[in-house]
Design an enzyme around this catalytic site. Structure first.
Site, PDB file in Angstrom:
ATOM      1  N   SER A 274      -0.899  46.624 -50.912  1.00  0.00           N
ATOM      2  CA  SER A 274      -0.708  45.472 -51.796  1.00  0.00           C
ATOM      3  C   SER A 274      -1.578  44.259 -51.484  1.00  0.00           C
ATOM      4  O   SER A 274      -1.651  43.336 -52.283  1.00  0.00           O
ATOM      5  CB  SER A 274       0.760  45.036 -51.795  1.00  0.00           C
ATOM      6  OG  SER A 274       1.504  45.904 -52.609  1.00  0.00           O
TER       7      SER A 274
ATOM      8  N   SER B 262       0.228  44.807 -55.176  1.00  0.00           N
ATOM      9  CA  SER B 262       1.109  43.845 -55.818  1.00  0.00           C
ATOM     10  C   SER B 262       0.690  42.386 -55.600  1.00  0.00           C
ATOM     11  O   SER B 262       1.155  41.520 -56.338  1.00  0.00           O
ATOM     12  CB  SER B 262       2.548  44.029 -55.299  1.00  0.00           C
ATOM     13  OG  SER B 262       2.623  43.719 -53.925  1.00  0.00           O
TER      14      SER B 262
ATOM     15  N   LYS C 237       2.201  34.120 -51.663  1.00  0.00           N
ATOM     16  CA  LYS C 237       2.824  35.108 -52.555  1.00  0.00           C
ATOM     17  C   LYS C 237       4.314  34.793 -52.705  1.00  0.00           C
ATOM     18  O   LYS C 237       4.967  34.384 -51.730  1.00  0.00           O
ATOM     19  CB  LYS C 237       2.619  36.510 -51.953  1.00  0.00           C
ATOM     20  CG  LYS C 237       3.006  37.661 -52.862  1.00  0.00           C
ATOM     21  CD  LYS C 237       2.665  39.002 -52.186  1.00  0.00           C
ATOM     22  CE  LYS C 237       3.022  40.193 -53.051  1.00  0.00           C
ATOM     23  NZ  LYS C 237       2.720  41.485 -52.377  1.00  0.00           N
TER      24      LYS C 237
END
Lengths: 500, 94, 475
Positions: A176, A152, A77
């Site tokens: 997330s 997210s 990420k």
């Protein structure tokens, strides 16, 4: 051999045996990226050359490899710092930020022989539940390109679901990892707060952020967590291992045994269903799928208990107050002076700050900064921030009591399957309310995972959440593994997700 | 609770600018969110100690032993307008 | 109307640790800009603070020495504001639970003794240095000082005069230096002081509106600034004006202060508990152990020197004003030197040599064993005092070997009575005029004869013995 169909552990095993070379695996993943990412937008940065170079270097060490994940391609990420590879947090303000150092987890992964394909798209600064707030464009759900992948860590979930890498590293502040895992049909876990170093994770809400894996199944999660979890003296909130000579006082963790202890044995395990998690506002298909998961576990010998979790409704407001407050402070350092983007035109220092931040941050980030500034500002601190910290104590206490009567909690991950793109952006409050099942876990610092447990009528994946007491990763993973031994939801792939 | 004046104040503290139209919309959104936060008022927290840290971890300390500092060039590499020796900002008044 | 000045102080003291408070960069003063930095102290995204153990220890020691209550459960908070000297845009400090509170410091000024109450003492990180570059018309930020550990010591508004403030600061400086927690060098900014000052009619119990003065870089500046600000406020009120609550900057060159920014205007720091740092819990045993290990402070030493060794108040103050001098004195006494002689040597020769070399006591090479040996040789009559001073000067720079020097230069005192008598007799014989002058009542002539005899003996004789021998021969 169809590499796409292997789990990370299975790929690691054939690499170790010499049946597949690391370069082949990397090339297969890069081909999948080339074929699909134009549509999915899961990556912000693809580091193909770098990955191939690394593959060749790793190949030489295959025989001596210790980790079962040696040589397995994966991705990270874009809020986790990677030395020499730009790390944007999906924000304009960090568009050209190249960290001079690696996050602790990046070092750990490198030591385990991981190959990173690049950096994954996400909600800007991890603020959002759909991965649509990225400055680099929204991520699409591989199961239906008209839908959001969740957020997210939407890029991470989409990449794993679409076979662009065998696992991904995400972060979870209020769901997330778990929420996009649920929306994309992959298995994701947020471990106990303090068991994975946050050093190098660009902070959203420091007291809630935790790094974790998104994988094909629970066994892969166990293997990746064995790499990620451990004490790091650069993170003062990192918990020491049992054998550590660490000088502070507090609980200790038993690191590194998740995979070897993954039995799939749930006989006698008490799994609690909190009544409040199955009430109004829950989609029928989600309810049915999660309750179905309970029946599967019961079939393998677990005991299902019903219980009450009366403080659930306080979790979302407490979470958003605390997260926004910390975010408003954590994101103050992005001011155009030291790194990142600087406004082109400004008149003096104050104007530089304001123009850089106003033009550099997206709307959702600004909303949370303003909210956080408000709850900390003079005259409102006690009514909001302090009250939220008290609610946090009450929620943690409620979990402690719940775990007196059961070993794990089973809940939905989200009230409904993945939303259509654009549906959530106009109404922030209802987006926040969609986090109802995940945020309390972060407030209490608990470990929790999301595993695929069904598809709705439109063929969209549904996730079930298993929440464990502190350091209960092993129990949650064992239950998920047991479930996955009897079901094949985790093996379903989106139609578009076939690698060439 | 959150009016335009308060929105101006918190925007100033946050070093953010809100244009007139945006300010109106943002104020309304924040107002709705904050009104929702008032759910918390239903929770009795009398005598509850605010919990800033979830684990009872205490006294995490490091030894006072120096490590080499970093190469200045690396630290300054990403600084906008930097001259390789210092971070540069417009004149700080005072 | 008579006015009373009311003053409170906020003093920032840099701690003498090797490394910064939250990272392992050196705290060394100076260095090229941004060369004592790392990702943590430059506020790079993703970095985290880890507390330096020594900072906590030093803060507790300082708190104990200032008679504070040590906070059992302490914690750090973030103070949020934007400024280029603060790379994270928040300072890690302590607001809600400072490490020490409710202390007291006794001071002595002309009019008498007084107690200054300490409100609190807390730990925090220093900010960077900003230098305006007129060529670029930009501000250059140097983060070498970012993260250097500080303690801030906040007093109650207990001061009434500049003298009291200076006496307090001198006491503070002395105490912290004794503890070894800070070198308190004002010129390097390791002791900085903000003065909060208000005035009120004598006898009034209400406090007036206060101003805060910054940029006070010497005791002299502090005293001047207090006098200036008190006069400014009194004149303002007497002319019918009102004092504005504001921060003022002292300009040493202009000998005046200027308003910086108004405090009413948005100083909303939004403090909240620092989530990246777990709290601190000091168990009472650990605090007691630190208390027991506290060194004897200057004041205690002064009392002891007076009581045990009968030294004068002045000598006590001079010797204890510096820890290295006190250590030297105690070393001499421990090695058997008579305390008063030890004190006299320090007050005379040692301080003289230090001032001549423009040297700090802690930097001198001379050690207690060397000076003790010198004092012993005089006491044993093996060196006379004047020769001993010459030896002192010779060994001071390098802590040289006293015995070797005396031997090498043949400086042992001549204690051979027969030789002294013989030399004296020769001198009398050679100077008949002086002998007759002396006998005629001219006492001065005797001094000349002593000088002649000491000269013959190359200064190595005991002047007392020469005196006696001459008188005996002349009678």
């Amino acid at each position: 051999m169809k590499l796409r169909e292997l789990t990370a552990l299975e790929l690691g095993a054939v690499i170790k045996k010499g049946e597949v070379c690391v370069r082949e695996a990397v090339q297969a993943a890069l081909d999948a990226v080339a074929a699909q990412d134009g549509a999915l937008n899961a990556f912000i940065t693809v580091a193909g050359e770098r990955a191939l170079c690394r593959a060749d270097k790793l190949q030489a060490g295959v025989k001596d490899a210790q980790s079962p994940l040696y040589g397995v391609p994966m991705a990270i990420k874009d809020n986790i710092c990677t030395r020499g590879v730009r790390t944007t947090c999906a924000s304009k303000i960090l568009g050209d930020f190249t960290p001079p150092y690696d996050a602790a987890v990046v070092e750990q992964l490198a030591d385990a022989g991981a190959v990173s394909l690049g950096k994954l798209n996400m909600d800007e600064f991890a603020m959002g539940s759909t991965s649509e707030t990225s400055y680099y464009g929204p991520v699409k759900n591989p199961w239906d390109l008209a839908r959001a992948p969740g957020g997210s860590s939407g890029g991470a979930a989409a990449a794993v679901a679409a076979g662009m890498g065998w696992y991904a590293i995400g972060s979870d502040t209020g769901g997330s990892i778990r929420q996009p895992a649920a929306h994309c049909g992959v298995t994701g876990m947020k471990p106990t707060y303090g068991t994975v170093s946050r050093y190098g994770l660009i902070a959203y809400a420091s007291s809630l952020d935790q790094i974790g894996p998104l994988c094909r199944d629970a066994a892969d999660c166990a293997a990746v967590l064995d790499v990620l979890m451990g004490h790091d003296c650069r993170d003062a909130t990192s918990l020491p291992g049992l054998d550590s000579d660490w000088n502070g006082s507090g609980p200790r963790a038993d690191y590194g045994h998740l995979l070897e202890r993954l039995t799939g044995d749930v006989r006698g395990m008490r799994i609690g269903l909190p009544a409040q998690c199955f009430g109004d506002g829950l989609d029928g298909a989600v309810r049915a799928a999660v309750l179905g998961a309970a029946q599967v576990l019961k079939g393998r010998g677990a005991e299902i208990v019903e219980l009450s979790f009366p403080v659930l409704e306080y979790a979302v407001p407490a979470y958003y107050i605390i997260a926004a407050a910390e975010a408003s402070s954590n994101l103050s350092r992005f001011d155009g002076v030291k790194y990142g983007w600087r406004a082109e035109e400004y008149d003096g220092l104050a104007d530089l700050y304001r123009k850089t931040r106003t033009q550099g941050f997206g709307r959702e980030v600004k909303r949370r900064i303003l909210l956080g500034t408000f709850v900390l500002s003079s005259g409102y601190y006690d009514a909001y921030y302090k009250k939220a910290l008290q609610a946090k104590a009450v929620i943690k206490d409620a979990f402690d009591r719940a775990f007196e009567g059961c070993d794990l909690l089973l809940t939905p991950v989200t009230p409904s399957p993945a939303p259509r793109l654009g549906d959530s952006l106009g109404d922030p409050l209802s987006m926040y309310l969609g986090d109802i099942y995940t945020v309390s876990v972060n407030l209490a610092g608990l470990p929790a995972l999301s595993m695929p447990c069904g598809l709705d009528a439109e063929g969209m994946p549904i996730g079930a959440q298993l929440i464990a007491p502190h350091f209960g990763e092993g129990a949650a993973l064992s239950a998920a593994h047991a479930f996955q031994l009897d079901t094949d939801w985790h093996r379903r792939a989106p139609k578009g997700g076939e690698a060439p | 609770m959150i009016d335009m004046e308060l929105a101006d104040y918190i925007a100033r503290l946050s070093q953010l600018e809100l244009e007139e139209g945006e300010k109106r919309a943002m104020t309304a959104e924040l107002e709705r969110i904050v009104a929702y936060m008032d759910v918390l008022n239903r929770l009795d927290t009398q005598g509850v100690e605010p919990m800033s840290h979830v684990f009872p971890v205490k006294n995490v300390l490091r030894e006072d032993a120096a490590q080499p500092s970093w190469d200045r060039g690396e630290l300054l590499a990403g600084s906008p307008g930097g001259d390789g020796e210092a971070f540069l900002a417009p004149k700080a008044v005072e | 109307m008579t006015w009373e000045t009311v003053i409170g102080l906020e003093t920032h003291v840099e701690l003498a640790t090797k490394t910064k408070i939250f990272c392992s960069c050196t705290t060394e003063f100076g260095g090229a800009p941004n060369t004592h930095c790392c990702p943590v102290c430059t506020g790079m995204p993703g970095t985290l603070p880890v507390l330096n153990k020594k900072v906590l220890e030093f803060a507790v020691k300082a708190g104990l020495a200032l008679n504070c209550a040590i906070t059992r459960h302490s914690r750090f908070d973030r103070k949020n504001y934007f400024y280029p000297d603060l790379p994270k845009a928040y300072q890690i400090s302590q607001l809600y639970l400072p490490i020490a509170r409710d202390g007291a410091v006794d001071i002595r000024t002309g009019p008498g003794d007084k107690t200054i109450r300490i409100h609190e003492l807390h730990m925090e990180e220093d900010a960077g240095k900003l230098v305006h570059d007129p060529w670029l018309n930009q501000t250059r930020a140097d983060y070498n000082r970012c993260g250097v550990p500080l303690i801030e010591i906040v007093t109650e508004p207990d001061f009434r005069t500049a003298d009291e403030v200076i006496a307090y600061l001198e006491k503070l400086k002395e105490t912290l230096a004794y503890l070894g927690v800070s070198d308190c060098k004002m010129q390097e900014g390791s002791l900085r002081c903000d003065v909060n000052l208000s005035v009120r009619p004598q006898g009034s119990l209400e406090l007036g509106t206060r101003t805060e003065m910054k940029n006070l870089s010497s005791f002299k500046a502090i005293a001047r600034a207090i006098q200036y600000e008190a006069r400014r406020q009194i004149e303002l009120i007497e002319e019918g004006g009102r004092v504005a609550q504001e921060t003022r900057r002292w300009d040493e060159n202009k000998d005046a202060s200027f308003a910086m920014r108004s405090k009413e205007e948005a100083q909303d720091y939004r403090y909240f508990p620092e989530p990246d740092l777990p709290p601190i819990e000091l168990d009472p045993d650990c605090v007691d152990a630190l208390r027991a290990a506290q060194p004897e402070l200057a004041e205690e030493k002064r009392a002891r020197y007076q009581a045990d060794y009968g030294l004068s108040d002045y000598n006590c103050r001079m010797i204890t004003s510096d820890q290295a001098l006190a250590a030297l004195f105690e070393g001499l006494v421990a090695l058997g030197a008579p305390p008063r002689q030890g004190a006299n040597w320090i007050m005379g020769e040692v301080l003289g040599a230090l001032s001549q070399h423009a040297m700090e006591p802690k930097d001198m090479a001379l050690t207690a064993p060397t000076l003790a040996r010198l004092i012993a040789l005089v006491g044993e009559g093996k060196l006379n005092r004047n020769t001993a001073v010459k030896v002192f000067e010779a060994v001071f720079d390098t802590d040289g070997d006293v015995d070797a020097y005396v031997r090498a230069h043949g400086l042992e005192q001549v204690n051979d009575g027969a030789l002294v008598r013989e030399v004296c007799a020769r001198v009398l014989e050679a100077n008949p005029q002086s002998v007759s002058d002396y006998r005629g009542g001219k006492e001065k002539a005797f001094g000349f004869l002593v000088g002649q005899a000491m000269g013959e003996l190359k200064g190595r004789a005991d002047p007392q013995a020469v005196n006696q021998a001459l008188r005996a021969l002349l009678e």
